[in-house]
Design a protein around this motif. Structure first.
Motif, short mmCIF file in Angstrom:
data_model
loop_
_atom_site.label_atom_id
_atom_site.label_comp_id
_atom_site.label_asym_id
_atom_site.label_seq_id
_atom_site.Cartn_x
_atom_site.Cartn_y
_atom_site.Cartn_z
N ALA A 151 0.82 -1.21 0.00
CA ALA A 151 0.00 0.00 0.00
C ALA A 151 0.86 1.26 0.00
O ALA A 151 1.97 1.28 0.54
CB ALA A 151 -0.91 -0.01 1.23
N CYS A 152 0.34 2.31 -0.62
CA CYS A 152 1.03 3.60 -0.65
C CYS A 152 0.66 4.44 0.56
O CYS A 152 -0.47 4.39 1.06
CB CYS A 152 0.67 4.36 -1.93
N ASN A 153 1.62 5.22 1.00
CA ASN A 153 1.43 6.14 2.12
C ASN A 153 1.84 7.53 1.64
O ASN A 153 2.98 7.71 1.20
CB ASN A 153 2.30 5.70 3.30
N PRO A 154 0.94 8.52 1.69
CA PRO A 154 1.26 9.85 1.14
C PRO A 154 2.44 10.52 1.83
O PRO A 154 3.03 11.44 1.27
CB PRO A 154 -0.04 10.63 1.33
N ALA A 155 2.78 10.07 3.04
CA ALA A 155 3.94 10.66 3.73
C ALA A 155 5.25 10.12 3.19
O ALA A 155 6.30 10.76 3.34
CB ALA A 155 3.84 10.37 5.23
N ARG A 156 5.19 8.96 2.52
CA ARG A 156 6.43 8.32 2.06
C ARG A 156 6.49 8.14 0.54
O ARG A 156 7.57 7.91 0.01
CB ARG A 156 6.59 6.94 2.71
N HIS A 157 5.34 8.24 -0.12
CA HIS A 157 5.31 7.89 -1.53
C HIS A 157 4.66 8.99 -2.36
O HIS A 157 3.75 9.69 -1.90
CB HIS A 157 4.52 6.58 -1.74
N TYR A 158 5.11 9.11 -3.60
CA TYR A 158 4.41 9.93 -4.58
C TYR A 158 3.18 9.14 -5.03
O TYR A 158 3.28 7.99 -5.45
CB TYR A 158 5.31 10.22 -5.79
N MET A 159 2.02 9.76 -4.94
CA MET A 159 0.79 9.06 -5.28
C MET A 159 -0.28 10.03 -5.74
O MET A 159 -0.18 11.24 -5.51
CB MET A 159 0.28 8.22 -4.09
N VAL A 160 -1.31 9.49 -6.37
CA VAL A 160 -2.38 10.35 -6.87
C VAL A 160 -3.29 10.77 -5.73
O VAL A 160 -3.33 10.15 -4.66
CB VAL A 160 -3.20 9.63 -7.96
N ASP A 161 -4.01 11.84 -5.95
CA ASP A 161 -4.99 12.33 -4.98
C ASP A 161 -6.25 11.46 -5.07
O ASP A 161 -6.90 11.41 -6.12
CB ASP A 161 -5.32 13.78 -5.29
N LEU A 162 -6.57 10.77 -3.99
CA LEU A 162 -7.70 9.83 -3.99
C LEU A 162 -9.02 10.46 -3.54
O LEU A 162 -10.04 9.77 -3.49
CB LEU A 162 -7.39 8.64 -3.08
N LYS A 163 -9.03 11.75 -3.23
CA LYS A 163 -10.20 12.34 -2.60
C LYS A 163 -11.48 12.15 -3.39
O LYS A 163 -12.53 11.78 -2.84
CB LYS A 163 -9.97 13.83 -2.34
N SER A 164 -11.45 12.39 -4.70
CA SER A 164 -12.68 12.28 -5.49
C SER A 164 -13.20 10.85 -5.50
O SER A 164 -14.41 10.61 -5.46
CB SER A 164 -12.44 12.77 -6.92
N ARG A 165 -12.31 9.86 -5.54
CA ARG A 165 -12.72 8.47 -5.49
C ARG A 165 -13.33 8.13 -4.14
O ARG A 165 -14.35 7.44 -4.05
CB ARG A 165 -11.52 7.55 -5.78
N LEU A 166 -12.70 8.62 -3.08
CA LEU A 166 -13.21 8.34 -1.74
C LEU A 166 -14.59 8.96 -1.54
O LEU A 166 -15.46 8.36 -0.88
CB LEU A 166 -12.24 8.87 -0.69
N GLU A 167 -14.80 10.12 -2.10
CA GLU A 167 -16.12 10.76 -2.01
C GLU A 167 -17.19 9.90 -2.68
O GLU A 167 -18.30 9.75 -2.15
CB GLU A 167 -16.08 12.16 -2.64
N GLU A 168 -16.86 9.34 -3.84
CA GLU A 168 -17.82 8.50 -4.56
C GLU A 168 -18.12 7.23 -3.78
O GLU A 168 -19.27 6.78 -3.69
CB GLU A 168 -17.27 8.14 -5.94
N ILE A 169 -17.09 6.61 -3.21
CA ILE A 169 -17.30 5.38 -2.45
C ILE A 169 -18.11 5.67 -1.20
O ILE A 169 -18.99 4.89 -0.81
CB ILE A 169 -15.95 4.72 -2.10
N LYS A 170 -17.85 6.80 -0.55
CA LYS A 170 -18.60 7.15 0.66
C LYS A 170 -20.09 7.29 0.37
O LYS A 170 -20.93 6.95 1.22
CB LYS A 170 -18.06 8.43 1.30
N LYS A 171 -20.44 7.78 -0.81
CA LYS A 171 -21.86 7.88 -1.17
C LYS A 171 -22.52 6.50 -1.14
O LYS A 171 -23.67 6.35 -0.72
CB LYS A 171 -22.01 8.51 -2.54
N MET A 172 -21.79 5.48 -1.58
CA MET A 172 -22.32 4.11 -1.55
C MET A 172 -22.46 3.62 -0.12
O MET A 172 -23.44 2.95 0.23
CB MET A 172 -21.41 3.18 -2.35
#
Length: 386
Positions: A10-31
């Protein structure tokens, strides 16, 4: 500590370059908010675990999140129903120690079933009903709704115990209007709950009639977009100031990978760590160019990584999948993308193909080249044996 591009775990934003997951998390939270029961099934190394960990944190203000991982259970834990209850209770106990305000009775029952706190002796047998009664009790008295997340759900080694567990989840979910249960159930793995039967040998009608039919459709995009890739490159650029043409390079990476998360991160990692150290480029400014990316692609295509091994292993394991991919690569025939066709469904599930305007095509240029080269070599080796 300097950040890196991560292709293992798994990626950790403190240690890794990674994409911003916020929009995906918002969609999943709606479910989750509407109480859906669903599975996040994607091909290997597609960022499922990273997404689940980020989701658990994203939900914690509104929900109690019980996040489990079946990989942390041993083969022995799936040998009998009682062993499964004990093993799963042990994993639940490991998680709830970090969750505040667990009802005392719930914690005590979980400890008892896990064998952590018991006066009944080691041979005390438990059944799934004991565990689900405890879950229901917890859901009834919890201050917040409880969300159950299970990662690597398809690694269960005993088919019948696993299916009985899914059947109980299904029964409680369907009865949720009268029986307290989880707000939402999220299962993650390679196999969708609706096609897990592909992995399980069809040795009884009971297995075929198990709970494949209640999972909500999960259509949240998990591939990286060009903008996602550009965002990750901006993080890197802010650290190293290479002067790269971010938008252009992001588009080129996308063209090779179609946003497959592992392939994106692997190419970036190769450029940062392997290509930069080669004699072909004088510095990072020279590496983060079209020329540097082309060299990284060459390196990637010539390595034997876990993803490529998994892909070719699936082709060997499923002859019909092999035939389907061969047709797509070598005959030039147009094949309709229709997941009602079990062969197309299987190829899509394993990440080999995607839907391109109604036609099935190989998922990305990297896979296309890897598979093409593999088929050519296999045919060459077969010719030498005859």
């Amino acid at each position: 500590m300097a950040k890196t591009f991560n292709v293992t775990g798994a990626c950790n934003p403190a240690r890794h370059y990674m994409v911003d997951l916020k929009s995906r998390l918002e969609e999943i939270k709606k479910m989750v908010d509407v109480g859906d029961y669903f599975s996040i099934n994607r091909a290997r190394q597609y960022g499922k675990t990273t997404t689940l960990r980020a989701l658990a944190k994203y939900l914690e203000d509104d929900y109690v999140v019980l996040s489990l991982d079946f990989q942390k259970m041993s083969t022995a834990d799936f040998s009998t129903e009682s062993d499964f209850v004990k093993g799963l209770s042990r994993e639940v106990y490991r998680v709830i120690r970090r969750i505040p305000a667990i009802p005392d009775e719930t914690a005590r029952e979980i400890r008892r079933m896990a064998g952590v706190e018991s006066t009944e002796g080691p041979d005390r047998a438990f059944i799934l009903g004991d565990l689900f009664f405890c879950f229901s009790d917890w859901c009834e008295f919890s201050d917040k709704p409880i969300v159950l997340i299970i990662d690597e759900v398809d690694t269960a080694s005993n088919n019948q115990v696993f299916l009985d567990f899914l059947a109980q989840l299904r029964a409680y979910y369907l009865d949720r209007d009268t029986t307290p249960t989880f707000q939402s159930v999220i299962l993650a793995g390679l196999y969708d709950i609706r096609n897990l039967k592909r992995k399980i040998r069809p040795d009884s009608e009971h297995k075929q009639n198990s709970p494949w039919n209640i999972a909500a459709e999960f259509d949240v995009g998990m591939s990286f977009t060009k903008d996602d890739i550009a965002g990750m490159l901006r993080q890197y650029e802010s650290d190293y100031h290479t002067g790269m043409a971010i938008e252009s390079l992001a588009g080129q990476i996308f063209d090779y990978t179609s946003g497959y998360p592992y392939l994106v991160s692997r190419l970036c990692k190769l450029m940062d760590e392997k290509i930069a150290d080669s004699s072909l480029f004088k510095d990072k400014t020279d590496v983060w160019t079209k020329k540097g990316l082309t060299e990284a692609v060459k390196f990637l295509l010539n390595e034997s990584n876990a993803l490529f091994q998994s892909l070719t292993g699936k082709v060997r394991d499923y002859p019909v999948l092999r035939t389907t991919l061969y047709e797509l690569l070598f005959t030039g025939k147009q094949v309709q993308y229709n997941e009602l066709n079990e062969y197309i469904e299987m190829a899509a599930m394993f990440g080999f193909v995607k839907n391109a305007n109604g036609s099935a095509v190989i998922s990305n240029r990297i896979f296309e080249t890897v598979l093409y080269n593999w088929f050519i070599l296999e045919e060459f080796m077969d010719s030498k044996r005859t």
